[in-house]
Design a protein around this motif. Structure first.
Motif, short mmCIF file in Angstrom:
data_model
loop_
_atom_site.label_atom_id
_atom_site.label_comp_id
_atom_site.label_asym_id
_atom_site.label_seq_id
_atom_site.Cartn_x
_atom_site.Cartn_y
_atom_site.Cartn_z
N SER A 39 0.84 -1.21 0.00
CA SER A 39 0.00 0.00 0.00
C SER A 39 0.87 1.25 0.00
O SER A 39 1.95 1.29 0.60
N VAL A 40 0.37 2.28 -0.67
CA VAL A 40 1.07 3.57 -0.74
C VAL A 40 0.18 4.63 -0.12
O VAL A 40 -0.98 4.81 -0.52
N TYR A 41 0.71 5.33 0.86
CA TYR A 41 -0.06 6.40 1.52
C TYR A 41 0.91 7.39 2.15
O TYR A 41 2.11 7.11 2.30
N ARG A 42 0.39 8.52 2.53
CA ARG A 42 1.19 9.53 3.21
C ARG A 42 0.31 10.22 4.25
O ARG A 42 -0.76 10.73 3.92
N SER A 43 0.75 10.22 5.49
CA SER A 43 -0.03 10.85 6.56
C SER A 43 0.07 12.36 6.46
O SER A 43 0.91 12.90 5.73
N GLY B 261 3.38 13.54 6.91
CA GLY B 261 4.37 13.15 5.91
C GLY B 261 4.91 11.75 6.06
O GLY B 261 5.81 11.35 5.30
N TYR B 262 4.39 10.96 6.99
CA TYR B 262 4.87 9.59 7.16
C TYR B 262 4.23 8.66 6.12
O TYR B 262 3.08 8.82 5.73
N THR B 263 4.98 7.63 5.74
CA THR B 263 4.50 6.66 4.76
C THR B 263 4.40 5.26 5.33
O THR B 263 4.10 4.31 4.60
N ASP B 264 4.64 5.11 6.64
CA ASP B 264 4.65 3.77 7.23
C ASP B 264 4.24 3.79 8.71
O ASP B 264 4.80 3.05 9.52
N ASN B 265 3.27 4.62 9.07
CA ASN B 265 2.97 4.81 10.49
C ASN B 265 1.61 4.28 10.94
O ASN B 265 1.13 4.64 12.01
#
Length: 391
Positions: free
Chosen positions: A11-15, A18-22
């Motif tokens: 999965s690809v996302y951005r909080s 700016g986090y991508t794995d949280n």
């Protein structure tokens, strides 16, 4: 045992940060092992302190779009549990987390998202409603989102009216990491508006539309934005269980910076949280309400300036609180200055030097010079210098 991610997840996302794995993967049993372990450790800390842990805030907000959409573990969970959409995964998780806490005799708490459900509207768009699935589960919901003009001004009241226990955590009045005002020299964020001591003081929990004065840019607020907003019912009033102030520390550089952002805002918050509901909050006549408010604010401001701020200089080792700068107007060559809290002292110079405790004390209007510098003092603590130059 405590793995929080699906190692095959693409999965690809951005909080929003700016986090991508949280984000934890809620299909994994190990995720719930982790939550259970953390909660047990917290409960033990409380036990050792001689206090009973009753409520656990699990957060539950800011899950970004794209999370879990390419996770094999999530795909398997959705098939097994017949979960139709990725949005529905959210309610699956909240339900499981709630059961975990209930098994430990703990109350579920979190941000407003734990009490909301996404639904489709007739025009094909989506909106959020109070989730009927959990309304009888005794959740404690902390609602921050009342940004004026943002569309969710009435969210706290909608959830309380539906039966959720609500802690008012309004960004417009109680996010203390927001700057005091628009001045570029004031530290702090401004995405949710500006928060000074008076905003913390005049917040009216049971009708916060009534005391809304500024929009997010610090301009006069148009009261028409509340025209069609939901009002708090008598039933809903019983579900307003408290208010909370917040200071997010990712932009705070140290203890002194934190104390500057907290104080004296925190004193306005304490007054509103612990004092009885004031007459101006309950008064329906706007003129009478304003008269009551001015009387209360005058008393409070005098207490701050003449007693509480001087005491903060030495109490518990002393605090680096914000000393509000002087307010200044120049009319027809005459300079007049004032202070936010009566009892504070204004020192000034006319020779370009920085005002000190040994400088002249402002006692009345001054003839405008080529340059006048003014600084407010509480004891030996000085605020920011205001410099007025002749055009």
């Amino acid at each position: 045992q405590y793995l929080l991610r699906d190692t095959l997840d693409q999965s690809v996302y951005r909080s929003v940060q700016g986090y991508t794995d949280n984000v934890m993967n809620i299909a994994l049993p190990s995720t719930y092992n982790f939550i259970s372990k953390v909660v047990d450790e917290m409960a033990e800390m409380y036990r050792l302190a001689g206090v009973l842990l009753k409520t656990v805030h699990l957060g539950g907000d800011e899950v970004p779009k794209g999370v879990w959409e390419k996770s094999p573990a999530i795909a398997q969970l959705m098939q097994q549990e017949k979960i139709a959409t990725y949005d529905d995964l959210w309610y699956h998780y909240i339900g499981k987390a709630n059961l975990l806490l209930k098994a430990k005799n703990l109350q579920m708490a979190g941000w407003e998202e734990i009490a909301m459900r996404k639904v489709s509207t007739a025009d094909g768009k989506s909106t959020y409603i109070a989730n009927p699935d959990f309304v009888n589960e005794n959740f404690q919901v902390y609602v921050w989102n009342n940004v004026w003009g943002g569309g969710n001004e009435d969210l706290s009241y909608r959830l309380a009216n539906a039966g959720y226990n609500v802690v008012l955590s309004a960004v417009t009045n109680y996010y203390f990491d927001l700057a005091y005002n628009q001045n570029a020299n004031e530290p702090g964020l401004y995405w949710g508006g500006y928060v000074d001591t008076d905003k913390a003081f005049y917040f009216s929990p049971f009708d916060y539309y009534k005391t809304a004065t500024e929009d997010g840019n610090g301009n006069t607020l148009n009261p028409n934005i509340f025209k069609d907003k939901i009002r708090l019912t008598d039933k809903g009033k019983q579900h307003i269980v408290g208010i909370q102030s917040q200071l997010w520390s990712e932009k705070i550089s140290g203890a002194e910076a934190m104390e500057y952002m907290l104080l004296p805002k925190l004193l306005g918050y304490a007054e509103r949280a612990w004092a009885a509901e004031p007459a101006w909050s309950m008064e329906t006549d706007s003129v009478k309400s304003w008269s009551h408010y001015l009387k209360d604010w005058n008393q409070f401001a005098n207490l701050l300036g003449q007693r509480e701020l001087p005491r903060l200089q030495y109490y518990a080792g002393g605090f680096k609180f914000r000393v509000p700068p002087a307010g200044v107007v120049v009319t027809n060559g005459k300079l007049k200055a004032n202070v936010q809290f009566p009892g504070l002292t204004i020192k000034y110079t006319t020779d370009g030097s920085e005002p000190t405790l040994q400088s002249k004390t402002y006692t009345g209007e001054l003839q405008q010079h080529s340059e006048i510098k003014l600084k407010v003092f509480v004891g030996d603590s000085g605020g920011k210098t205001v410099c007025i130059e002749r055009p």
